[in-house]
Design an enzyme around this catalytic site. Sequence first.
Site, PDB file in Angstrom:
ATOM      1  N   ASP A 198      -0.408  -3.654  -4.564  1.00 25.29           N
ATOM      2  CA  ASP A 198      -1.919  -2.340  -3.965  1.00 25.29           C
ATOM      3  C   ASP A 198      -0.967  -0.982  -3.407  1.00 25.29           C
ATOM      4  O   ASP A 198      -2.129  -1.033  -2.678  1.00 25.29           O
ATOM      5  CB  ASP A 198      -3.001  -3.447  -3.459  1.00 25.29           C
ATOM      6  CG  ASP A 198      -3.901  -2.750  -4.422  1.00 25.29           C
ATOM      7  OD1 ASP A 198      -3.483  -2.647  -5.501  1.00 25.29           O
ATOM      8  OD2 ASP A 198      -4.807  -2.748  -3.227  1.00 25.29           O
ATOM      9  N   HIS A 217      -8.174  -4.817  -0.672  1.00 21.73           N
ATOM     10  CA  HIS A 217      -6.839  -4.014  -0.780  1.00 21.73           C
ATOM     11  C   HIS A 217      -5.943  -4.860  -0.365  1.00 21.73           C
ATOM     12  O   HIS A 217      -4.181  -5.709  -0.741  1.00 21.73           O
ATOM     13  CB  HIS A 217      -6.623  -3.084   0.323  1.00 21.73           C
ATOM     14  CG  HIS A 217      -5.244  -1.936   0.200  1.00 21.73           C
ATOM     15  ND1 HIS A 217      -4.771  -1.774  -0.948  1.00 21.73           N
ATOM     16  CD2 HIS A 217      -4.311  -0.885   1.095  1.00 21.73           C
ATOM     17  CE1 HIS A 217      -3.558  -0.798  -0.849  1.00 21.73           C
ATOM     18  NE2 HIS A 217      -4.211  -0.373   0.510  1.00 21.73           N
ATOM     19  N   SER A 275       0.734  -0.722   0.092  1.00 27.22           N
ATOM     20  CA  SER A 275       0.268   0.127  -0.154  1.00 27.22           C
ATOM     21  C   SER A 275       0.546   1.204   0.043  1.00 27.22           C
ATOM     22  O   SER A 275       1.649   1.480  -0.683  1.00 27.22           O
ATOM     23  CB  SER A 275      -0.912  -0.132   1.545  1.00 27.22           C
ATOM     24  OG  SER A 275      -1.698   1.077   1.218  1.00 27.22           O
TER      25      SER A 275
END
Lengths: 457, 251
Positions: free
Chosen positions: A188, A258, A164
Amino acid sequence: MLHREFVCLVGLLLLCEGQGQGSAASEPCDDFTDLDLTHCLLGTSLYVRLLLYTRSNPRCGRELSHQHPSSEPLFNLSRPTAFVIHGYRPTGAAPVWIDLLVRLLAEQEDLNVIVVDWNRGAANLNYFIAVANTGHAAHNLTAFIVNMQEEGASLDAVHLIGVSLGAHLAGFVGANLKGKIGRITGLDPAGPMFTSATEAERLDPSDAMFVDVLHTDMDSFGLNGAHGHIDYYANGGADQPGCPKTIFSGKSYFVCDHQRSVFLFLCSLNRTCSLTGYPCASYSDFLDGRCLQCEAFKPAPCPVLGYDVSRWKDTLLGLGQTKAFFSTTATLPYRKASYRVDMVTWNQYLRWGAVYIRLYNGRNFTETRIDHKLFRFEQYTTTRLLAQFDEDVHPVQKVSMRIAIGNVMGPRYKIRLLRIRLIPLDRPERPALCRYDIIMEENMDVMFRPLPCDAHL
Amino acid sequence: MSMELQSLGTNRSNGDGADHVSASEQVQNGSTPAEQNPLLSPYPENNGDTIIQVSEDVSTERRKRKKKVVREVERLTTALNAKVFWKCSVWMTILFLLFFIAAVIFISIVLCSVFRKDPDDTFDRSSYQIPRDFNGSFRLTNQVSAEELLTSSNQSQVLASQLQKKLYGLYSDSPALGRYFSNAEIYDIRNGSTEAVFGLSFLLPRADQERLRSFTLSRQLVYNVLRQALYDQDTNPPGALYIEPGSLQMN
């Protein structure tokens, strides 16, 4: 926009329910900083800790000195080093996957696994402060890697794995080091605040010698687009199967898509799933079966998501940027059993239809509906489909097929097939299955016993 | 007029909406002052008056329109009830026509789907004249030994005709190949009735010959139609005519 912000805020509050994990070892271990909701609410100021894990201490971290990395006897600079960089921590708790990721990485090869613990800095209710902290954390980490290099480590052997926001942090470190780092893996990369960022402000292929990215939530917390030498898009990169569609499911509504990127990566490290990415222009082209051959990588197969990229790295670097697609199931082992289905009809007139296929192995069956569009059946022309089944039914003893043309009224059409061929994808050891000369009446199931395709032709 | 005055006065005293103000001013310019009316007259009553007054104009217009509509409807009913012939009035005829149209559509759809000639099922066999032949061989695993066969050539003839029938049935029932199929022959049974040599002949139409040769009547399809039939054979237990699928050769 306001609604979305509200949803995000609620999501963050829900995230704060996360639980910390403690380690129970006899000797004192340096564990991941465990913070709680109070810290989140008050905000934390940046403090970067580097925790070393190796095959000798896979469960018990050792904090490294930023100035003198080699003062820790377990830190062997001649070994390759993988950095694990977490993202935004709205709860302050340690990420649920961190222990497993460290252990699995250490199993891949004899590595120094360093957890970049910037929980103080990432744990904050205000996401924007965490974003601002990434730059500072990146400077901190850059300085450490420079120290490592001065003490004899090679930049080629450095691998940054960022999740992330951590993916962008890794990108910044890579950019600070002029892209000389061996590899960056972005799981991601974070989307909020980065959607309109320039290449310097986010992860991009120039940040390392090789950048691979996995996308699972491009429509909310993930970043849309392509940011590596290879970008994998799981199920198109946006919504993941098995993830809740409504806010009523609570916390998982926000994190499921996610977080799936990490779980897919873990699963590939674990060898429990082998996810082949098919290079393609778009996910819909992939689903239409237009990208099932990987000529560019021959003699290697299509790229497989995971730690070992040596078979594809050079080709991928030559190609510049590659988008690769695959579909997964909702749960472990995520992998779908995929077949390329080729059909040739001898019908004089063109017909269009959706195809339903079931595979039986005597005990159970698995079904797929390839009805996202109508496929074209033209005389003496191969109709190619991608059939992806949730279960791997093997060996296939019977196949049942149905073609739906979608006529409400009017005559029942027949599709006359010269040949149907099911080629198992990513399973070269399994034979292709064929059946010849069959008539499929519209909306009627036709069951047949497939035979191994003719090897001579 | 007095009604109007009364109501406006009340409006004013109640300090009601601003839009009434301009209206009341107009009234004051008229004659009777608003103060003449009791200030404390019940509000709803007066207010109700206003509404009635306003709606009166509208209602007369509505009534007129209603009358018009009623007249129209009456005219229409008489027109619809007019007799076309015997007891059939116009509305019956219209209804019948509508029903008739729907029925025609429905029946034609049904008829079309029932009597539709599938263009792929219509062919003229007499126009098929270009020959195309295939030869091949296969092995029988469950036949009697060589010595036994030598004693009776009759037995081998029986076997040949059985196999020929099997091949003939298989190809003439094939949806894609049946129409082009003309004959199947067993030329020879060799190696003591374990290996059979066969020939297949097909006839092609002159038109579209090239594509037929490379797709429908390709060696691949002719070969695999037989091959898949061999795979479908009952193996438990294998019959006397069991042919080993792997032994099939064709060119």
